[in-house]
Write an enzyme that holds these catalytic residues in place. Structure first.
Site, PDB file in Angstrom:
ATOM      1  N   HIS A   1       1.958   1.889  -3.465  1.00  0.00           N
ATOM      2  CA  HIS A   1       0.919   2.551  -4.266  1.00  0.00           C
ATOM      3  C   HIS A   1       0.998   4.065  -4.076  1.00  0.00           C
ATOM      4  O   HIS A   1       0.923   4.832  -5.040  1.00  0.00           O
ATOM      5  CB  HIS A   1      -0.475   2.073  -3.840  1.00  0.00           C
ATOM      6  CG  HIS A   1      -0.965   0.869  -4.588  1.00  0.00           C
ATOM      7  ND1 HIS A   1      -0.922   0.768  -5.956  1.00  0.00           N
ATOM      8  CD2 HIS A   1      -1.547  -0.288  -4.139  1.00  0.00           C
ATOM      9  CE1 HIS A   1      -1.442  -0.391  -6.339  1.00  0.00           C
ATOM     10  NE2 HIS A   1      -1.815  -1.051  -5.261  1.00  0.00           N
TER      11      HIS A   1
ATOM     12  N   GLU B   1       0.825  -1.209   0.000  1.00  0.00           N
ATOM     13  CA  GLU B   1       0.000   0.000   0.000  1.00  0.00           C
ATOM     14  C   GLU B   1       0.858   1.257   0.000  1.00  0.00           C
ATOM     15  O   GLU B   1       0.545   2.237  -0.684  1.00  0.00           O
ATOM     16  CB  GLU B   1      -0.946  -0.004   1.207  1.00  0.00           C
ATOM     17  CG  GLU B   1      -1.893  -1.189   1.277  1.00  0.00           C
ATOM     18  CD  GLU B   1      -2.659  -1.415  -0.011  1.00  0.00           C
ATOM     19  OE1 GLU B   1      -2.956  -0.437  -0.736  1.00  0.00           O
ATOM     20  OE2 GLU B   1      -2.971  -2.581  -0.314  1.00  0.00           O
TER      21      GLU B   1
ATOM     22  N   GLU C   1      -0.644  -2.914  -9.947  1.00  0.00           N
ATOM     23  CA  GLU C   1      -0.539  -3.940  -8.896  1.00  0.00           C
ATOM     24  C   GLU C   1       0.813  -4.635  -8.952  1.00  0.00           C
ATOM     25  O   GLU C   1       1.450  -4.869  -7.923  1.00  0.00           O
ATOM     26  CB  GLU C   1      -1.671  -4.958  -9.039  1.00  0.00           C
ATOM     27  CG  GLU C   1      -3.017  -4.477  -8.548  1.00  0.00           C
ATOM     28  CD  GLU C   1      -2.963  -3.984  -7.122  1.00  0.00           C
ATOM     29  OE1 GLU C   1      -2.520  -4.737  -6.236  1.00  0.00           O
ATOM     30  OE2 GLU C   1      -3.343  -2.820  -6.904  1.00  0.00           O
TER      31      GLU C   1
END
Length: 287
Positions: free
Chosen positions: A147, A144, A222
């Site tokens: 990201h 995360e 991803e």
């Protein structure tokens, strides 16, 4: 029902704001809503405007829709570990410390959201904390944080804005052409029921096609986030986390939270899925 009400209320507010802005701009420029310039302006305002307003509200929407509780002062060892782990990863990734939150859900999942790299939120589910080892949870957090560090939220918003603008513009232009063909020359195009019907149908059709483009980009990000997590905590930990996720049930996250979550629903057609198959992600890490 809370999520549905919040979704409807938020979108109604966005539509009202954009409608007022559009009316002011079109009046100032002297554009007609039936001209190509007017149609393009309408498409750009609603296409980009909706995307960016959603981006700026993303943290607030995520907290309200999932019930995520931000850890302001750690009260348990788990909360202390979460905050210190994200802080260390954020420093290593070169971004400001994200807000860290926990939301109540049996699924093993986490997501990142926020308007920028330095104004973000990383949230994890109680199901993930209860069912993953510390190493696996650390890898999920790194995914995360990656990201956020990669700027995926902003880039996805730009892509979404472009495809939204194309969808609205193309649908309205084609609806006007069909409307003029169906109706008599005496009836002014762009205002009949056939125009609105075909405008809606074309927007649905092009919207489905556009979602394939957005999903393709999301899947690529991803792989990049998995790679970033491997650099932050090691590929073995990331592979272990993905192996554990294979036992997870379909995700209940929605929208951008699903796009930047660690897992997504199973059984979705691959073209429309925001995440690649877990086996493909594991193989990529091995390579």
């Amino acid at each position: 029902m809370k999520r549905v009400f919040l979704f409807l209320l938020t979108n109604l507010a966005v539509m009202l704001v954009l409608g007022v802005v559009l009316s002011i701009i079109m009046s100032a420029l002297g554009l007609s809503h039936r001209s190509l310039g007017g149609i393009l302006l309408i498409a750009a305002v609603f296409g980009f405007g909706g995307s960016f307003i959603s981006l700026f509200m993303s943290k607030w929407i995520a907290k309200k829709s999932t019930g995520a509780q931000v850890i302001t002062q750690p009260r348990t060892e788990t909360e202390q570990w979460l905050v210190s782990t994200v802080a260390a990863q954020a420093k290593k990734a070169g971004i400001n410390m994200p807000e860290v939150a926990i939301y109540d859900s049996p699924e093993m999942n986490a997501f990142a959201t926020g308007p920028s790299k330095n104004n973000s939120l990383v949230a994890v589910s109680t199901g993930l904390l209860h069912n993953m080892s510390q190493d696996q949870a650390e890898a999920v957090l790194a995914h995360e944080v990656s990201h956020v560090a990669n700027g995926d939220m902003v880039t996805l918003t730009l892509i979404q804005g472009v495809v939204n603008t194309f969808v609205i513009f193309a649908a309205k232009v084609l609806a006007g052409i069909v409307d003029n063909f169906i109706n008599s020359d005496e009836e002014e195009g762009g205002s009949s029921w056939t125009y609105f019907l075909f405008d809606m149908l074309f927007q649905i059709l092009f919207g489905v096609l556009a979602s394939i483009v957005v999903a393709h980009y999301s899947r690529k990000r991803e792989f990049a986030a998995d790679s970033g997590a491997a650099q932050l905590v090691g590929a073995d930990k990331m592979r272990s986390a993905l192996e554990r996720l294979k036992q997870n049930h379909p995700s209940q996250l929605e929208g951008s939270m699903m796009a930047f979550g660690i897992a997504s629903g199973k059984g979705m057609a691959e073209l429309f899925s925001s995440h690649p198959p877990l086996d493909a992600r594991i193989d990529a890490l091995r390579r």
